[in-house]
Design a protein around this motif. Structure first.
Motif, PDB file in Angstrom:
ATOM      1  N   SER A  88       0.805  -1.149  -0.030  1.00 54.48           N
ATOM      2  CA  SER A  88      -0.222   0.071  -0.169  1.00 54.48           C
ATOM      3  C   SER A  88       0.831   1.222  -0.064  1.00 54.48           C
ATOM      4  CB  SER A  88      -0.947  -0.092   0.982  1.00 54.48           C
ATOM      5  OG  SER A  88      -0.034  -0.012   2.346  1.00 54.48           O
ATOM      6  N   GLY A  89       2.189   1.010   0.356  1.00 59.07           N
ATOM      7  CA  GLY A  89       3.104   2.469   0.358  1.00 59.07           C
ATOM      8  C   GLY A  89       2.742   3.041   1.703  1.00 59.07           C
ATOM      9  N   SER A  90       1.956   2.455   2.740  1.00 61.53           N
ATOM     10  CA  SER A  90       1.611   3.400   4.064  1.00 61.53           C
ATOM     11  C   SER A  90       1.663   2.393   5.137  1.00 61.53           C
ATOM     12  CB  SER A  90       0.189   3.876   3.652  1.00 61.53           C
ATOM     13  OG  SER A  90      -0.305   4.469   5.068  1.00 61.53           O
ATOM     14  N   ALA A  91       2.029   2.920   6.379  1.00 55.76           N
ATOM     15  CA  ALA A  91       1.774   2.282   7.453  1.00 55.76           C
ATOM     16  C   ALA A  91       0.313   2.372   7.950  1.00 55.76           C
ATOM     17  CB  ALA A  91       2.624   3.015   8.715  1.00 55.76           C
ATOM     18  N   THR A  92      -0.533   2.913   7.346  1.00 60.23           N
ATOM     19  CA  THR A  92      -2.074   2.761   7.753  1.00 60.23           C
ATOM     20  C   THR A  92      -2.669   1.600   7.530  1.00 60.23           C
ATOM     21  OG1 THR A  92      -2.053   5.217   7.328  1.00 60.23           O
ATOM     22  CG2 THR A  92      -4.335   3.809   7.435  1.00 60.23           C
ATOM     23  N   ALA A  93      -2.333   0.961   6.357  1.00 59.15           N
ATOM     24  CA  ALA A  93      -2.885  -0.296   5.986  1.00 59.15           C
ATOM     25  C   ALA A  93      -2.600  -1.294   7.402  1.00 59.15           C
ATOM     26  CB  ALA A  93      -2.218  -0.873   4.543  1.00 59.15           C
ATOM     27  N   PRO A  94      -1.444  -1.508   7.542  1.00 57.35           N
ATOM     28  CA  PRO A  94      -1.184  -2.568   8.810  1.00 57.35           C
ATOM     29  C   PRO A  94      -1.470  -2.176  10.141  1.00 57.35           C
ATOM     30  CG  PRO A  94       0.850  -1.490   8.255  1.00 57.35           C
ATOM     31  CD  PRO A  94      -0.048  -1.063   6.932  1.00 57.35           C
ATOM     32  N   ALA A  95      -1.772  -0.867  10.234  1.00 52.57           N
ATOM     33  CA  ALA A  95      -2.430  -0.124  11.590  1.00 52.57           C
ATOM     34  C   ALA A  95      -3.889  -0.545  11.753  1.00 52.57           C
ATOM     35  CB  ALA A  95      -2.010   1.137  11.464  1.00 52.57           C
ATOM     36  N   LEU A  96      -4.500  -0.504  10.605  1.00 47.00           N
ATOM     37  CA  LEU A  96      -5.746  -0.939  10.617  1.00 47.00           C
ATOM     38  C   LEU A  96      -6.024  -2.157  10.908  1.00 47.00           C
ATOM     39  CD1 LEU A  96      -7.307   1.581   7.872  1.00 47.00           C
ATOM     40  CD2 LEU A  96      -7.640   1.861  10.257  1.00 47.00           C
TER      41      LEU A  96
END
Length: 216
Positions: free
Chosen positions: A185-193
């Motif tokens: 995803s290019g983002s830490a938001t995906a694993p965070a959710l």
């Protein structure tokens, strides 16, 4: 000259970035003997400092991160719903011991899981360490980062009375999945959710199972 100094510092910097998180989680934070709210605040402060020192790149506001994260979280939530609908499986969470005697379930799910655990850990590992390892280690980066995430959980496992080897193995596997999501995803938001859905769902499952059994 500047480029040479910078290149010479890369290897020690990478080693330091790997050593500091497990040292914090397994030695420094336990030695502080803070109450739960203090540990949450300390973890967030550590994550912010670590991210600043090692040039974190979490990309929190990425649309791709939200899409992938919400998709993963929805799958986890659906799994919990299915599990709770099966009587034999639903009774398993009723055997789970109380893990957070210092606070209410509401505060645990609303504050300590999303902030003290998910935000702090994702800022450190997927937001900062993984991008650094990708730059320095190439193909080995996902495994090294996931192992570091697993070792982070040694003291928490001991404190909870869980088997350390099993916990490290499980969290290393989770780290591989979280790392893949961050890279995809290019983002830490995906694993965070996804991380939030797993942990919050695990905390809510015994409550939901008890409510369903009482209604029956």
């Amino acid at each position: 000259m500047t480029g040479g100094v910078r290149g010479a510092w890369r290897a020690p910097r990478t080693v330091l970035a790997l050593v500091v998180p497990p040292l914090w989680s397994n030695r420094v934070l336990p030695a502080l003997e803070l109450p739960l709210r203090g540990r949450t605040a300390a973890n967030v402060a550590f994550a912010g400092l670590y991210s600043g020192v090692f040039d974190g790149r979490p990309n929190w506001l990425s649309a791709s991160g939200f899409r992938w994260g919400l998709g993963g979280a929805a799958a986890v939530i659906a799994g919990y719903v299915v599990a709770l609908s099966i009587p034999a499986v639903r009774r398993l969470p009723l055997e789970v011991a109380e893990r957070v005697p210092e606070t209410s379930t509401l505060e645990w799910i609303a504050l300590h899981i999303p902030v003290g655990t998910v935000l702090a850990e994702e800022a450190v590992f997927r937001g900062t360490l993984d991008p650094l390892l990708d730059d320095e280690l190439g193909p080995a980066a996902p495994v090294v980062g996931a192992l570091d995430f697993g070792v982070w959980h040694v003291h928490p496992a001991r404190a909870a009375g869980d088997p350390v080897a099993v916990t490290v193995a499980a969290t290393t596997l989770a780290g591989l999945v979280f790392g893949w999501l961050r890279r995809r995803s290019g983002s830490a938001t995906a694993p965070a959710l996804l991380h939030l859905a797993i942990n919050a769902g695990g905390a809510l499952a015994p409550v939901a199972a008890r409510w369903i059994e009482n209604r029956r």
